[in-house]
Scaffold this motif. Structure first.
Motif: not given
Length: 360
Positions: A42, A44, A131-132, A151, A264
């Protein structure tokens, strides 16, 4: 140019640049591109892994713009710059690869909202959480104002951190992640007004709604996850008895609430990987990832949770021609599409990111 020749040329650059080059591929990226990446994950996670490399001098990020920004911030943080003695160059193969969600919150809109709400409530007691999936300018806004980044996997821990430091949270840009996470914490819909940046008066709210708020949500969403509907869940349960519904928390509440599991991208991958053979899944997230899971786990029955095909169109802009073009220019000393975050923005973004890393 035929794919075979593009692949040859991409491979030649990778061999020539060796470990000074890292090609990163987001989970939503198309298969023909992912095959040429060194790391997959993902947004990050990829940036973190690249930043930890001591030999890397160039990053080509097969993702979208905000991801490349985060990679530039983390790979070029002060201690890494001192260690390497030079900046890591970050390249995005196609500058048109943006994110519709990130684009729904511009820094001038967020700053204007912050100013407007300060006339009603004490913003010294409001913790901004981004949010990232947002521009570096928004991460910097959070860094400057005592806020933090989250995240989809640590959103609840981040909100708990925020409430230890303030009375309210200002959460942007994805309203669904903010709402679904807050509901799990006992915060009610009535305590979560949605701020619409295109409404002139308090984002479309009255003063009482802002005064009674616990989490002020931004009116933003992911165009991929927004399209999953409760009727899709009902359809799969009717047609496939025993099927498990697995969704991303960027899905709307009415889908998230009736799913069997929500989590996630990493959570989704892990759930499928660890499931018993023969398990049936309908998965509500980006199409390329669902299809990849289907190919990698033939022992399970995997479906895309919608009769309508939906993919991340901006991510799809990264293709073999763009990857080849950007790699060859990088090798030849004529880099294109370099992502370089302003020093002040980078500094405060890093503050917000490091706060997130400290959350347990």
């Amino acid at each position: 140019m035929p794919s075979e020749l593009l692949i040859q040329r991409i491979t030649a650059v990778r061999e020539e640049m060796d470990d000074s080059l890292l090609i990163l591929g987001h989970h939503y990226q198309q298969d023909e591109v992912v095959e040429h990446t060194d790391l997959r994950g993902d947004s990050y996670q990829l940036s973190q892994m690249a930043a930890e490399s001591d030999s890397c001098r160039s990053i080509v990020f097969c993702g979208v713009h905000f991801m490349a920004e985060t990679a530039d911030i983390l790979a070029n943080r002060p201690e890494k710059l001192q260690q390497r003695g030079e900046r890591v160059r970050v390249v995005l193969p196609d500058m048109a690869a943006g994110c519709s969600m990130a684009d729904m919150a511009a820094i001038n809109q967020v700053e204007a909202a912050w100013q407007d709400m300060s006339e009603i409530i004490d913003t010294d007691r409001v913790i901004p959480v981004t949010y990232i999936n947002s521009a570096a300018s928004l991460k910097a806004f959070c860094g400057r104002n005592g806020g933090i980044v989250c995240t989809s996997s640590n959103a609840q821990a981040v909100l708990e951190w925020a409430f230890e430091r303030g009375d309210r949270v200002f959460f942007f840009p994805d309203q669904h992640l903010g709402r679904n996470t807050s509901l799990k914490m006992g915060i009610t819909e009535e305590q979560m007004p949605v701020w619409d940046p295109y409404e002139l008066d308090l984002g479309g709210n009255d003063e009482a709604a802002i005064e009674n708020s616990k989490v002020i949500l931004w009116k933003g969403h992911c165009s991929v996850h927004q399209m999953f509907r409760p009727e899709h869940v009902d359809l799969f349960r009717k047609q496939h008895p025993g099927i498990k519904i697995l969704v991303h928390p960027e899905c709307p509440r009415d889908v998230n609430d009736i799913a069997d599991l929500s989590g996630s991208t990493g959570f989704i991958i892990k759930a499928v990987r660890e499931a018993e053979p023969g398990t049936k899944w309908a998965i509500g997230t980006e199409l390329h990832l669902v299809n990849r899971l289907k190919a990698e786990h033939p022992e399970q029955e995997i479906h895309f949770l919608s009769p309508v095909v939906c993919m991340c169109a901006t991510m799809y802009r990264i293709d073999l021609p763009h990857l080849c073009w950007s790699l060859e220019n990088l090798r030849d000393g004529t880099p294109v599409n370099t992502i370089s975050v302003d020093e002040e923005v980078s500094k405060w973004s890093l503050v917000a990111l490091e706060r997130m890393l400290a959350v347990k």
